[in-house]
Write an enzyme that holds these catalytic residues in place. Structure first.
Site, mmCIF file in Angstrom:
data_model
loop_
_atom_site.group_PDB
_atom_site.id
_atom_site.type_symbol
_atom_site.label_atom_id
_atom_site.label_comp_id
_atom_site.label_asym_id
_atom_site.label_seq_id
_atom_site.Cartn_x
_atom_site.Cartn_y
_atom_site.Cartn_z
ATOM 1 N N TYR A 63 12.410 -24.439 70.316
ATOM 2 C CA TYR A 63 13.731 -24.669 70.897
ATOM 3 C C TYR A 63 14.208 -23.481 71.714
ATOM 4 O O TYR A 63 13.753 -22.356 71.534
ATOM 5 C CB TYR A 63 14.767 -25.053 69.827
ATOM 6 C CG TYR A 63 15.271 -23.930 68.959
ATOM 7 C CD1 TYR A 63 16.422 -23.225 69.307
ATOM 8 C CD2 TYR A 63 14.626 -23.581 67.783
ATOM 9 C CE1 TYR A 63 16.899 -22.198 68.507
ATOM 10 C CE2 TYR A 63 15.100 -22.566 66.975
ATOM 11 C CZ TYR A 63 16.246 -21.879 67.346
ATOM 12 O OH TYR A 63 16.719 -20.869 66.554
ATOM 13 N N CYS A 64 15.125 -23.785 72.642
ATOM 14 C CA CYS A 64 15.774 -22.771 73.476
ATOM 15 C C CYS A 64 17.262 -23.100 73.486
ATOM 16 O O CYS A 64 17.780 -23.674 72.530
ATOM 17 C CB CYS A 64 15.164 -22.739 74.876
ATOM 18 S SG CYS A 64 15.389 -24.276 75.796
ATOM 19 N N ARG A 65 17.942 -22.777 74.551
ATOM 20 C CA ARG A 65 19.379 -23.038 74.609
ATOM 21 C C ARG A 65 19.676 -24.519 74.824
ATOM 22 O O ARG A 65 20.450 -25.116 74.111
ATOM 23 C CB ARG A 65 20.015 -22.200 75.730
ATOM 24 C CG ARG A 65 21.529 -22.139 75.673
ATOM 25 C CD ARG A 65 22.076 -21.275 76.793
ATOM 26 N NE ARG A 65 22.047 -21.991 78.068
ATOM 27 C CZ ARG A 65 22.983 -22.850 78.465
ATOM 28 N NH1 ARG A 65 24.022 -23.095 77.704
ATOM 29 N NH2 ARG A 65 22.885 -23.456 79.636
ATOM 30 N N ILE A 92 19.559 -25.519 71.068
ATOM 31 C CA ILE A 92 20.507 -25.065 70.045
ATOM 32 C C ILE A 92 21.924 -25.532 70.377
ATOM 33 O O ILE A 92 22.769 -25.642 69.485
ATOM 34 C CB ILE A 92 20.436 -23.530 69.844
ATOM 35 C CG1 ILE A 92 21.055 -23.137 68.498
ATOM 36 C CG2 ILE A 92 21.068 -22.796 71.021
ATOM 37 C CD1 ILE A 92 20.761 -21.716 68.058
#
Length: 107
Positions: A63-65, A92
């Site tokens: 995951y990233c932003r 996230i």
């Protein structure tokens, strides 16, 4: 084709105790704002250097932003033979929007 998982499904699987490896590929500055508990912190540009830390036999949730960079990272991992890779759809941001736990990383 990149496989994806949504925040609700990920939360349920983590709560059920499934053996998932969460990998946070955001920058250190982004990670400082909080991360999903127990995630492995591995900024995207370091993935090629740290591949040995990622076990191919475990299911990996990247995951990233927002889900865009992690989508690219999943594509890269799949090219490297990681078949059990999932992208957290919405990143996230989506996780936090559902009120799921975020913790400050320990330095």
């Amino acid at each position: 084709m990149i496989n994806e998982i949504d925040s609700e499904s990920l939360r349920k699987r983590l709560t059920d105790g499934e053996d998932l490896l969460l990998v946070d590929i955001r920058t250190p500055a982004e990670i400082a704002q909080g991360a999903i508990p127990d995630a492995l912190l591995m900024p995207m540009h370091l993935i090629p250097l740290r591949l040995s830390e990622l076990p191919k036999e475990r299911e990996i949730v990247v995951y990233c932003r927002s889900g865009a960079r992690s989508y690219q990272a999943c594509a890269y991992l799949m090219q490297q033979g990681y078949e059990r890779t999932l992208n957290l759809r919405g990143g996230i941001i989506a996780w936090a929007r559902h009120g799921f736990p975020i913790e400050s990383p320990t330095p």
